[in-house]
Design a protein around this motif. Structure first.
Motif, PDB file in Angstrom:
ATOM      1  N   THR A   1      40.843  21.746  21.297  1.00 58.35           N
ATOM      2  CA  THR A   1      41.234  21.181  20.005  1.00 58.35           C
ATOM      3  C   THR A   1      40.172  20.196  19.524  1.00 58.35           C
ATOM      4  O   THR A   1      39.674  19.382  20.297  1.00 58.35           O
ATOM      5  CB  THR A   1      42.583  20.443  20.120  1.00 58.35           C
ATOM      6  N   LEU A   2      39.837  20.290  18.227  1.00 57.80           N
ATOM      7  CA  LEU A   2      38.921  19.342  17.600  1.00 57.80           C
ATOM      8  C   LEU A   2      39.722  18.403  16.699  1.00 57.80           C
ATOM      9  O   LEU A   2      40.491  18.869  15.849  1.00 57.80           O
ATOM     10  CB  LEU A   2      37.870  20.069  16.752  1.00 57.80           C
ATOM     11  N   THR A   3      39.546  17.105  16.876  1.00 61.97           N
ATOM     12  CA  THR A   3      40.196  16.123  16.013  1.00 61.97           C
ATOM     13  C   THR A   3      39.139  15.342  15.236  1.00 61.97           C
ATOM     14  O   THR A   3      37.988  15.232  15.682  1.00 61.97           O
ATOM     15  CB  THR A   3      41.057  15.145  16.826  1.00 61.97           C
ATOM     16  N   SER A   4      39.532  14.821  14.105  1.00 58.51           N
ATOM     17  CA  SER A   4      38.584  14.087  13.264  1.00 58.51           C
ATOM     18  C   SER A   4      38.267  12.727  13.877  1.00 58.51           C
ATOM     19  O   SER A   4      39.174  11.954  14.179  1.00 58.51           O
ATOM     20  CB  SER A   4      39.157  13.896  11.857  1.00 58.51           C
ATOM     21  N   PRO A   5      36.986  12.405  14.042  1.00 62.23           N
ATOM     22  CA  PRO A   5      36.614  11.096  14.607  1.00 62.23           C
ATOM     23  C   PRO A   5      36.639   9.972  13.580  1.00 62.23           C
ATOM     24  O   PRO A   5      36.347   8.826  13.917  1.00 62.23           O
ATOM     25  CB  PRO A   5      35.182  11.352  15.099  1.00 62.23           C
ATOM     26  N   LEU A   6      36.978  10.315  12.330  1.00 59.26           N
ATOM     27  CA  LEU A   6      37.028   9.304  11.278  1.00 59.26           C
ATOM     28  C   LEU A   6      37.912   9.801  10.141  1.00 59.26           C
ATOM     29  O   LEU A   6      38.224  10.980  10.045  1.00 59.26           O
ATOM     30  CB  LEU A   6      35.613   8.985  10.757  1.00 59.26           C
ATOM     31  N   GLY A   7      38.342   8.873   9.305  1.00 60.52           N
ATOM     32  CA  GLY A   7      39.095   9.239   8.122  1.00 60.52           C
ATOM     33  C   GLY A   7      38.135   9.661   7.022  1.00 60.52           C
ATOM     34  O   GLY A   7      37.090   9.051   6.835  1.00 60.52           O
ATOM     35  N   GLY A   8      38.473  10.726   6.315  1.00 62.01           N
ATOM     36  CA  GLY A   8      37.568  11.198   5.274  1.00 62.01           C
ATOM     37  C   GLY A   8      37.991  12.543   4.715  1.00 62.01           C
ATOM     38  O   GLY A   8      39.173  12.799   4.501  1.00 62.01           O
TER      39      GLY A   8
END
Length: 347
Positions: free
Chosen positions: A153-160
């Protein structure tokens, strides 16, 4: 004969008396035009530089393990920190994690049972040690299985926002291959090239005013975050990096802006146009009209900002001479006729 001489002396004395009574000759007033100068707080800035807004933070997302892509968020999707962006097929990894979790549960039960027997003197120390060893192994096995599952699973390392995707569901992802790119638009960057004769004025934390032509009259403020310690190769310019907040998300990378670095703030100042400045004995001065005479103001300590000189010296008048100043001197009588300005404007 004596009578004629007496008359001549009397005429001469009368002429001298009349001359002395008139006093010294008075210079004719010089014709000038003035404008009223506004005074108040002023920012000292480095002249505007045109630059392009850059992405604040951009991250390319890729899997560390191979597998078939099960899903990926669409381009343009807004994501918060930690949101799942993409996932590989995890059928096998789920089964392995489930098996490891069940074995870990059994080992915990066994360890608790033997520990109870040991407390009742019904099990040996070796039996308890063996149960503890098997529990540690099962914990390690479950941790490895969990890690293998999480790597699918890939999760976002930042909001954007997802600004690009490179694979579609069903395609095979290889380790290190980009799957998506996420960009943080809550702040942007700006890189300015400042010449050496100005770089000494710039410090980290300085305010930066940004004019954005594509957004009308809007002006936003940024902040200097980094000042290069050496000039870039071959350009003789020092890189200055600016942080630009973008809370409403309306700014975008690629926008052209005009950036002015604020290097100082004067609580009291007046801006004198360069065309009003003249030289007297090698010094820059400007003339103001006060009580019908011209008063010279030295501008040696003034700061140049664009096409103006900023002076913080207080003056008795705010009427600056902008026409006719080239022939003036301090104390010269003047006559103000601002129709000169009107005629120039009409021409």
């Amino acid at each position: 004969m004596n009578r004629d001489r007496s008359r001549g002396v009397a005429f001469a004395l009368g002429a001298l008396f009349c001359f002395c009574g008139m006093g010294p000759a008075v210079a004719a007033p010089r014709l000038v035009a003035t404008v009223r100068i506004q005074t108040g707080p002023e920012d000292v800035t480095i002249p505007e530089k045109v630059a392009v807004l850059l992405a604040g933070e951009r991250r390319d997302l890729a899997f560390e393990v191979p597998g078939r892509l099960e899903f990926c968020l669409d381009e343009g999707t807004t994501v918060e920190l930690g949101r799942v962006v993409a996932r590989l097929d995890e059928t096998l990894e789920k089964a392995q994690f489930l098996g490891a979790s069940l074995r870990l549960r059994d080992s915990r039960s066994e360890e608790r049972r033997i520990r109870g027997l040991r407390d009742a003197q019904a099990a040996s120390a070796q039996q308890l040690e063996g149960a503890e060893t098997r529990l540690a192994l099962r914990r390690a096995e479950a941790a490895v299985a969990r890690e293998q599952l999480e790597r699918r699973t890939l999760t976002s390392p930042l909001g954007g926002e997802i600004v690009a995707t490179y694979l579609e569901a069903g395609e095979v992802a290889t380790p290190g291959t980009r799957v998506a790119t996420v960009m943080d638009f809550s702040w942007l960057r700006l890189k300015l090239g400042i010449p050496g004769f100005q770089i000494g004025l710039v410090e980290e934390g300085d305010r930066v005013r940004l004019a954005i032509p594509s957004m009308g009259e809007r002006v936003v403020e940024g902040e200097v975050r980094r000042v290069a310690g050496a000039a870039a190769d071959g350009r003789h310019l020092f890189d200055v990096e600016v942080f630009v907040p973008n809370e409403d998300g309306k700014l975008r990378p690629g926008m052209m802006v005009g950036a002015s670095i604020v290097t100082d703030h004067l609580p009291f100042a007046m801006g004198i146009p360069l065309e009003a400045v003249v030289e007297r004995k090698g010094r820059k001065v400007a003339f103001f009209v006060h009580d019908g005479v011209a008063r010279a103001l030295s501008l040696e300590s003034a700061i140049r900002v664009g096409n103006r000189l900023l002076s913080s010296t207080e003056i008795p008048s705010s009427f600056l001479v902008v026409r006719g100043q080239r022939d003036l001197f301090d104390g010269a009588p003047v006559r103000v006729d601002n129709t000169v300005l009107s005629n120039v404007a009409q021409q």
